[in-house]
Motif scaffolding. Structure first.
Motif, PDB file in Angstrom:
ATOM      1  N   ILE A 146      -1.284   8.261   0.606  1.00  0.00           N
ATOM      2  CA  ILE A 146      -3.182   8.320   0.971  1.00  0.00           C
ATOM      3  C   ILE A 146      -2.724   8.964   2.525  1.00  0.00           C
ATOM      4  N   ILE A 191      -6.753   0.416   4.720  1.00  0.00           N
ATOM      5  CA  ILE A 191      -5.849   1.006   3.849  1.00  0.00           C
ATOM      6  C   ILE A 191      -5.253  -0.339   3.180  1.00  0.00           C
ATOM      7  N   CYS A 224      -6.981   7.948  -1.459  1.00  0.00           N
ATOM      8  CA  CYS A 224      -6.286   7.063  -1.846  1.00  0.00           C
ATOM      9  C   CYS A 224      -5.523   7.899  -3.770  1.00  0.00           C
TER      10      CYS A 224
END
Length: 310
Positions: free
Chosen positions: A8, A47, A17
């Motif tokens: 990430i 995320i 990502c």
């Protein structure tokens, strides 16, 4: 047998990502928007949500996943805490702890430039080397230092901030860091423009750079076309960057300098200007270091983040 890992890379505009296998093959990559409003309070949740969605989409078991590595635009300590990340509007954030709680996965965190250097060592322009300095020439100058395969973070997470090495007393305005004469002011994309405008104002030699907007790209395009003024600008740029690299080499003795970022798109012509000054200023034992172009581009961060976890 754990087989997968997330990489990430948190930027000020998007979060990049990647889902990797443990051999470093990227199986999927995607981006989500970085929601920086309200002091970036949604970033970690977003995320976690995208990681959990990817696990469900691929039909993976969390037992198969080693964890997630994360690169952040700011310092990060050994525990995965981020003291401050101005582009994300973050103050202190316990990133590793919070993301781990939301995903059930192990999480490791590093500074984005350091992580990009790790990516280039693993799968990019520095493959085969374990002592690497990455220099990222973008809007600013970023850096990452890898010694014996490990990132040099320092006591405050600020190891590798090579853009703020002092290289000149000739700059008449302060850097974003508050000091004056930093490498970033004369070797970044904006630094090349600063040098170009200063040179154009100080002479009346004809140059294609007088015909339009000056950018780092237009300067190096003019260098390639044989423009004398552009070549003088490149000479000055090379002197500052060569000097900085020589100073760094005297401390960490790398095998290779990897040059990345937008300015590096000019290609190997950069090395014509950097290497001669590097050799002029470098300690004799360090003179034969290799210079290479970064090859992973915008993916360096996700590769490096995955490697950080692995």
């Amino acid at each position: 047998m754990k087989k997968y890992c997330f990489g990430i890379d948190i930027g000020g505009t998007t979060v990049k990502c990647g889902l990797f296998n443990v051999d470093g093959e990227v199986l999927d990559k995607w981006e989500i928007k970085t929601r920086t409003e309200n002091n970036g309070e949604n970033i970690i949740a977003d995320i976690a949500e995208t990681m959990n969605a990817k696990i469900a989409e691929k039909g993976l078991d969390k037992e198969e996943i080693v964890g997630a590595g994360v690169g952040v635009p700011g310092p990060a300590d050994e525990e995965g805490n981020v003291p401050v990340a101005v582009n994300l509007h973050w103050g202190f954030v316990p990133l590793s702890k919070e993301l781990s709680e939301k995903t059930g996965l192990a999480v490791r965190v590093g500074n984005d430039a350091n992580v990009a250097a790790l990516g280039e060592m693993w799968k990019g322009g520095a493959v085969g080397y374990h002592n690497v300095v990455m220099v990222t020439l973008g809007t600013g100058v970023g850096g990452g230092i890898i010694i014996n395969g490990k990132i040099v973070t320092g006591s405050n997470g600020a190891g590798g901030e090579i853009g703020h090495i002092h290289v000149t007393d000739s700059v008449d305005k302060p850097c974003n860091c508050g000091n004056t004469g930093c490498l970033e002011q004369v070797a970044s994309a904006t630094g090349v423009v600063y040098l170009a405008n200063k040179k154009l104002a100080s002479c009346d030699t004809p140059s294609v750079l007088r015909d339009g907007e000056v950018s780092a790209k237009s300067v190096f395009d003019a260098v390639k076309a044989g423009d004398a003024v552009a070549q003088e600008i490149a000479e000055e740029f090379g002197r500052y960057l060569g000097l900085a690299c020589a100073n760094i080499a005297g401390v960490v003795d790398p095998q290779v300098f990897v040059i990345g970022g937008g300015v590096s798109k000019a290609g190997k012509i950069l090395f014509d200007y950097i290497e001669k000054y590097y050799k002029k200023y470098a300690f004799p034992s360090c003179k034969d270091v290799k210079f290479a172009l970064a090859t992973l581009g915008n993916d360096a961060g996700i590769y490096g983040a995955a490697k950080l976890m692995l």
